[in-house]
Each structure stands twice: as structure tokens, then as C-alpha cells.
Design a protein around this motif. Structure first.
Motif, PDB file in Angstrom:
ATOM      1  N   HIS A 202       9.420  36.669  36.962  1.00  0.00           N
ATOM      2  CA  HIS A 202      10.651  35.992  37.379  1.00  0.00           C
ATOM      3  C   HIS A 202      11.068  34.950  36.347  1.00  0.00           C
ATOM      4  O   HIS A 202      12.261  34.828  36.002  1.00  0.00           O
ATOM      5  CB  HIS A 202      10.431  35.339  38.749  1.00  0.00           C
ATOM      6  N   ALA A 203      10.099  34.192  35.823  1.00  0.00           N
ATOM      7  CA  ALA A 203      10.400  33.191  34.800  1.00  0.00           C
ATOM      8  C   ALA A 203      10.957  33.852  33.543  1.00  0.00           C
ATOM      9  O   ALA A 203      11.884  33.329  32.901  1.00  0.00           O
ATOM     10  CB  ALA A 203       9.147  32.393  34.466  1.00  0.00           C
ATOM     11  N   PHE A 204      10.416  35.018  33.180  1.00  0.00           N
ATOM     12  CA  PHE A 204      10.922  35.744  32.011  1.00  0.00           C
ATOM     13  C   PHE A 204      12.365  36.189  32.241  1.00  0.00           C
ATOM     14  O   PHE A 204      13.209  36.082  31.341  1.00  0.00           O
ATOM     15  CB  PHE A 204      10.042  36.962  31.728  1.00  0.00           C
ATOM     16  N   MET A 205      12.643  36.684  33.449  1.00  0.00           N
ATOM     17  CA  MET A 205      14.005  37.111  33.764  1.00  0.00           C
ATOM     18  C   MET A 205      14.975  35.932  33.728  1.00  0.00           C
ATOM     19  O   MET A 205      16.113  36.065  33.265  1.00  0.00           O
ATOM     20  CB  MET A 205      14.021  37.787  35.136  1.00  0.00           C
ATOM     21  N   ILE A 206      14.526  34.774  34.206  1.00  0.00           N
ATOM     22  CA  ILE A 206      15.326  33.552  34.067  1.00  0.00           C
ATOM     23  C   ILE A 206      15.553  33.258  32.584  1.00  0.00           C
ATOM     24  O   ILE A 206      16.637  32.819  32.168  1.00  0.00           O
ATOM     25  CB  ILE A 206      14.617  32.361  34.740  1.00  0.00           C
ATOM     26  N   GLY A 207      14.522  33.520  31.771  1.00  0.00           N
ATOM     27  CA  GLY A 207      14.635  33.310  30.330  1.00  0.00           C
ATOM     28  C   GLY A 207      15.705  34.188  29.697  1.00  0.00           C
ATOM     29  O   GLY A 207      16.404  33.758  28.766  1.00  0.00           O
ATOM     30  N   LEU A 208      15.833  35.429  30.171  1.00  0.00           N
ATOM     31  CA  LEU A 208      16.893  36.296  29.664  1.00  0.00           C
ATOM     32  C   LEU A 208      18.262  35.697  29.984  1.00  0.00           C
ATOM     33  O   LEU A 208      19.168  35.693  29.137  1.00  0.00           O
ATOM     34  CB  LEU A 208      16.773  37.692  30.290  1.00  0.00           C
ATOM     35  N   GLN A 209      18.418  35.179  31.196  1.00  0.00           N
ATOM     36  CA  GLN A 209      19.673  34.522  31.560  1.00  0.00           C
ATOM     37  C   GLN A 209      19.890  33.262  30.724  1.00  0.00           C
ATOM     38  O   GLN A 209      21.011  32.949  30.317  1.00  0.00           O
ATOM     39  CB  GLN A 209      19.671  34.172  33.041  1.00  0.00           C
ATOM     40  N   TRP A 210      18.797  32.545  30.478  1.00  0.00           N
ATOM     41  CA  TRP A 210      18.843  31.318  29.693  1.00  0.00           C
ATOM     42  C   TRP A 210      19.410  31.583  28.300  1.00  0.00           C
ATOM     43  O   TRP A 210      20.227  30.815  27.787  1.00  0.00           O
ATOM     44  CB  TRP A 210      17.441  30.732  29.604  1.00  0.00           C
ATOM     45  N   SER A 211      18.986  32.691  27.688  1.00  0.00           N
ATOM     46  CA  SER A 211      19.486  33.017  26.346  1.00  0.00           C
ATOM     47  C   SER A 211      20.981  33.303  26.386  1.00  0.00           C
ATOM     48  O   SER A 211      21.712  32.957  25.451  1.00  0.00           O
ATOM     49  CB  SER A 211      18.725  34.211  25.765  1.00  0.00           C
ATOM     50  N   ALA A 212      21.459  33.920  27.487  1.00  0.00           N
ATOM     51  CA  ALA A 212      22.895  34.177  27.608  1.00  0.00           C
ATOM     52  C   ALA A 212      23.674  32.883  27.819  1.00  0.00           C
ATOM     53  O   ALA A 212      24.786  32.722  27.305  1.00  0.00           O
ATOM     54  CB  ALA A 212      23.154  35.149  28.760  1.00  0.00           C
TER      55      ALA A 212
END
Length: 394
Positions: free
Chosen positions: A182-192
């Protein structure tokens, strides 16, 4: 050989796109401080209506509400919104706002024609009497400090900016694989969010001038759609309006998703929002993640084939594919926010192939469905994302 060269060319293009996000991610906070922030008026102090929709409680809920109430927000009124007095959040909210002068609890009622969160927010706006200068939409976990709230609304002093946006970052607590995913998926959003090449809106922390909210026709659109932030972002693109991400307005929170299945379902829902309201971005996300996952899953087969049937071309191809996956893993590592979140950079790097495959799977799961499920409600949607039926399963 031409087919192999074409695949390697796709690798180069994919890595180029991925590293563009990384470069933007690293440069954006500096660019914001050096250029964008200087255009904002430091003494900008509009009247603010803050809307916090609540649904159920977890172990952090009461602490978050207490934090909201302890902040000294300037010129602000808080509206906590629940769908029903039977919601477990209601008595807790009533306890904290009972003697507060600038905080209220709004009971929205059940929605039968749009997303419940959309309906809650609109009922909160109605309760505010629609007179303040700025609307701020927050999640119950996004309890920004008074300083962060001031920084979030400051960009609206620039008339060319329609919305200012914050974000979240997950802290690990139990360090389960689901939490990490879940934290990694948040990280993908973070990069956007940090990307200078596109716009961003996040419903957990968005400030918008009331006048712009009304001119854009957000109320009317929310009344027939299922989500708040992606529909607002869709309107920003359509009306060619500007949004800005405020990098200092990031709330570090403990994630509420602890299982792999829960993380996959969560990311599937995020992808569905893109599918219905920002379809070009959804297609791009699906293509990038599917290509990354295909390379990761095929790499062991390619390396095995090169070992069993060695030739210069096959060995070179296997080496190039290995380099692609390693560079992709490094890209994922560089996307991680530098903070003490109990999620080590090495584990982020080593598990990133698994994270990417599961993220791609989550996006693909929503490809052929027109039903979105969230918080005990099934929303049946048309092709353009209009809600045609609301079915409550709880």
C-alpha cells in the motif's frame, strides 16, 4: 533480430518516461520554493470552510479529530460530515464539537444518485451557508497543522491558480507485506503529484476558491458521479484551469490497509476512478505497469533460455532485459520519499518487482467492470462515469 530491437527500444522509452517522473520528483520542491511560492501573498487570510467527511472509526480516528480541534486555524470553520447518526464516528464527533465555537457536525443522509462522499461534501457546503472565500476538503486522517493550512491556501492568492493540493505519506506500523505494498502504491501517486508535466488533485487535502467552485459547476457534476477528486481534476483539464501541489502540505499517517488483498482492492478502485474520469491517464498507467510487469515476469524465462541455448544475440538480449529490470527497480527506489517511515530503502528496492506486478494486476482487474464498490456500497456506472444505480450491501 528486428523484433528484439523493437522490444529494447520500448525498454528505453519506458525507462525515459519513468526517469522523467523521478527527475521531476527530485526537482519540484526546490522549484516550488524558488519560483512558485514567491508569487503568493504571505498575508493572504481568506475565510475558510473546512469539510471533513467521516465514515466509521479506526484506532487513530479520535486522535485525529482531537488534533483537528487543537489546531488554531485562522479564519476557519470546521464541518465534520457523516451520512447517519448511526455511524460510529458520530458520537465521537459530537463529543469534541459540543463546546466548540467554530466546529459543527453535519448529518448528510444517504445518497441514492451519486457517491456518498460527494453527497456528504455537498451537504457540508450547504450547511456552511456558502459564504466563505475558500473551501478546503480534507480526509479525517489529513489533520494538517495550522501552518500547513496557511501554506495550502496561500497559492489561491494567485488568481491564475484554481486549486492548491496537499498529499499523504504512509508510515509502516506492523510492517506487513500488505502495508508495504500500500505504501508503494501511495508512492506511485506521490511521483505523479510532484510531476510538473501534469495537474494533480487529491481529495484528502484540496483548497479551492468558492467562486471558482461555483463557476466550474462542480456541485452539479458531483451530484451524478462517484468520486470527488478525479472528477474535479477532470474539470480542471477540460476548463484548462491550473492546480498546484504544495510540497510542505504532506501528512504522514499510519496506513489503514494491512493485507495484500486490501491493497490490491484499494489500488483497483483508484485505477477505476482514472478509467471513468481521466481515461487517457488510465490507459497510460495500464500500459506502463503492464509492460513493466511483463518484463519482470518474463525475465527468469529469458535468462533460463539464454543459459540453455546460448548465443551472442540471446545473451545480449537477456543482459539488456536484466539491465532494464534493475534500472526499473532503481527508479522505484528513487521515487520513495526521504523520511523516517519505517520502510527501508533496501526493502523498497528489493520488493519493487513484486509491488509492480501486483499494482499492474490491480489496474487490470478493473478493465472490464462497471461496478465500483466502496464502504459497503456498490455503484453501477455508465461508460462516462455517471452513476445509474446505488446498491447498499450493508
Amino acid at each position: 533480430m528486428e523484433q528484439l530491437s523493437g522490444l529494447l527500444l520500448l525498454d528505453v522509452v519506458g525507462l525515459f518516461v519513468a526517469y522523467l517522473f523521478v527527475v521531476s520528483l527530485k526537482l519540484y520542491p526546490r522549484m516550488f520554493r524558488k519560483y512558485a511560492a514567491k508569487r503568493f501573498q504571505p498575508d493572504y487570510a481568506p475565510r475558510i470552510s473546512m469539510f471533513v467527511p467521516c465514515k466509521g472509526v479506526d484506532e487513530f480516528f479520535e486522535t485525529n479529530i482531537r488534533t483537528f480541534m487543537q489546531q488554531r486555524y485562522q479564519n476557519a470553520t470546521l464541518f465534520f460530515i457523516v451520512e447517519s447518526q448511526h455511524d460510529a464516528a458520530y458520537p465521537i464527533l459530537r463529543k469534541y464539537v459540543k463546546h466548540a465555537r467554530d466546529a459543527y457536525v453535519v448529518v448528510a443522509g444517504l445518497s441514492n444518485f451519486c457517491g456518498q462522499k460527494n453527497y456528504n461534501l455537498l451537504q457540508g457546503i450547504k450547511a456552511s451557508e456558502e459564504q466563505d472565500d475558500v473551501y478546503v476538503f480534507l480526509d479525517a486522517l489529513t489533520c494538517l497543522t495550522a501552518q500547513q493550512m496557511q501554506e495550502l491556501v496561500q497559492p489561491l492568492s494567485d488568481s491564475t491558480i484554481t486549486a492548491a493540493v496537499g498529499f499523504r505519506w504512509n508510515l509502516l506500523r506492523n510492517k506487513t507485506l500488505g502495508e508495504r505494498l500500500h505504501a508503494f502504491m501511495i508512492g506511485l501517486q506521490w511521483s505523479a503529484m510532484n510531476c510538473v508535466f501534469t495537474k494533480a488533485v487529491w481529495g484528502g487535502a484540496t483548497a479551492i476558491r468558492r467562486e471558482d467552485f461555483e463557476k466550474m459547476g462542480v456541485r452539479e457534476y458531483w451530484l451524478k458521479t462517484v468520486v470527488d477528486d478525479m472528477t474535479l481534476l477532470q474539470m480542471m483539464f477540460q476548463q484548462k484551469r491550473k492546480t498546484i501541489f504544495v510540497p510542505t502540505c504532506v501528512k504522514e499517517t499510519y496506513g489503514t490497509v494491512t493485507t495484500v488483498g486490501g491493497a490490491v482492492c484499494w489500488f483497483k478502485r483508484q485505477a477505476l476512478y482514472l478509467k471513468y474520469y481521466l481515461r487517457p491517464l488510465w490507459i497510460s498507467l495500464l500500459a506502463l505497469l503492464a509492460y513493466a510487469a511483463a518484463n519482470i515476469l518474463c525475465l527468469p524465462l529469458i535468462v533460463t533460455y539464454a543459459l540453455l541455448f546460448p548465443s551472442k544475440k540471446i545473451i545480449a538480449f537477456a543482459g539488456a532485459k536484466t539491465a532494464f529490470v534493475l534500472l526499473l527497480m532503481l527508479c522505484c527506489r528513487l521515487m520513495k520519499r526521504p523520511t523516517n517511515d519505517q520502510h527501508s530503502g533496501w526493502s523498497w528496492f528489493l520488493f519493487s518487482p513484486l509491488y509492480l506486478v501486483l499494482s499492474a494486476w490491480a489496474v487490470m482487474l478493473g478493465t472490464f467492470t462497471r461496478v465500483m464498490r466502496w464502504r459497503g456500497i456498490a455503484y453501477h456506472l455508465t461508460f462516462d462515469g455517471t452513476v445509474k444505480k446505488v446498491a447498499r450491501t450493508e
